[in-house]
Design a protein around this motif. Structure first.
Motif, PDB file in Angstrom:
ATOM      1  N   LEU A  51      75.022  -0.623   8.400  1.00  0.00           N
ATOM      2  CA  LEU A  51      73.842   0.215   8.649  1.00  0.00           C
ATOM      3  C   LEU A  51      74.167   1.348   9.614  1.00  0.00           C
ATOM      4  O   LEU A  51      73.658   2.464   9.472  1.00  0.00           O
ATOM      5  N   GLN A  52      75.015   1.062  10.581  1.00  0.00           N
ATOM      6  CA  GLN A  52      75.440   2.112  11.517  1.00  0.00           C
ATOM      7  C   GLN A  52      76.184   3.210  10.774  1.00  0.00           C
ATOM      8  O   GLN A  52      76.010   4.394  11.072  1.00  0.00           O
ATOM      9  N   ALA A  53      76.994   2.833   9.800  1.00  0.00           N
ATOM     10  CA  ALA A  53      77.709   3.830   9.000  1.00  0.00           C
ATOM     11  C   ALA A  53      76.725   4.705   8.222  1.00  0.00           C
ATOM     12  O   ALA A  53      76.909   5.920   8.118  1.00  0.00           O
ATOM     13  N   VAL A  54      75.662   4.094   7.686  1.00  0.00           N
ATOM     14  CA  VAL A  54      74.624   4.851   6.980  1.00  0.00           C
ATOM     15  C   VAL A  54      73.975   5.843   7.938  1.00  0.00           C
ATOM     16  O   VAL A  54      73.850   7.038   7.642  1.00  0.00           O
ATOM     17  N   GLU A  55      73.565   5.351   9.079  1.00  0.00           N
ATOM     18  CA  GLU A  55      72.887   6.193  10.068  1.00  0.00           C
ATOM     19  C   GLU A  55      73.782   7.337  10.529  1.00  0.00           C
ATOM     20  O   GLU A  55      73.335   8.482  10.633  1.00  0.00           O
TER      21      GLU A  55
END
Length: 99
Positions: A51-55
């Motif tokens: 999710l951090q990569a998405v953000e």
């Protein structure tokens, strides 16, 4: 979110748009991975990292787009006069909310 009408009559394309599209495609891929990881009941730490990569990808795309807009569109707008200049200043105020 409802799209707003753009005051410019011509297509609005910048050199950065392909780069932004690639970043968003990367974010799209990461998001698909997050959904799969949830369905597979993967560890929360792994999911949060994805999710951090998405953000991060979305943030980078937004920042690139806004900076490109400010560098090019606002520079052009400052050369105009009258109502066009006022509309450009209002657009500037609006876009800075997203920084």
């Amino acid at each position: 979110m409802k799209p707003t009408a753009h005051p410019h009559p011509h297509p609005h394309v910048h050199a950065s748009h392909p780069k932004v599209a690639n970043r968003l495609k990367r974010a799209h891929g990461h998001l698909g991975n997050v959904i799969a990881m949830l369905q597979e009941q993967r560890p929360c730490l792994d999911i949060v990292q994805q999710l951090q990569a998405v953000e991060s990808a979305i943030h980078a795309a937004k920042k690139t787009l806004i900076h490109d807009h400010l560098d090019h569109c606002m520079d052009d707008a400052m050369k105009t006069r009258g109502a066009g200049k006022q509309a450009s200043l209002e657009e500037f105020k609006t876009i800075t909310k997203y920084l």
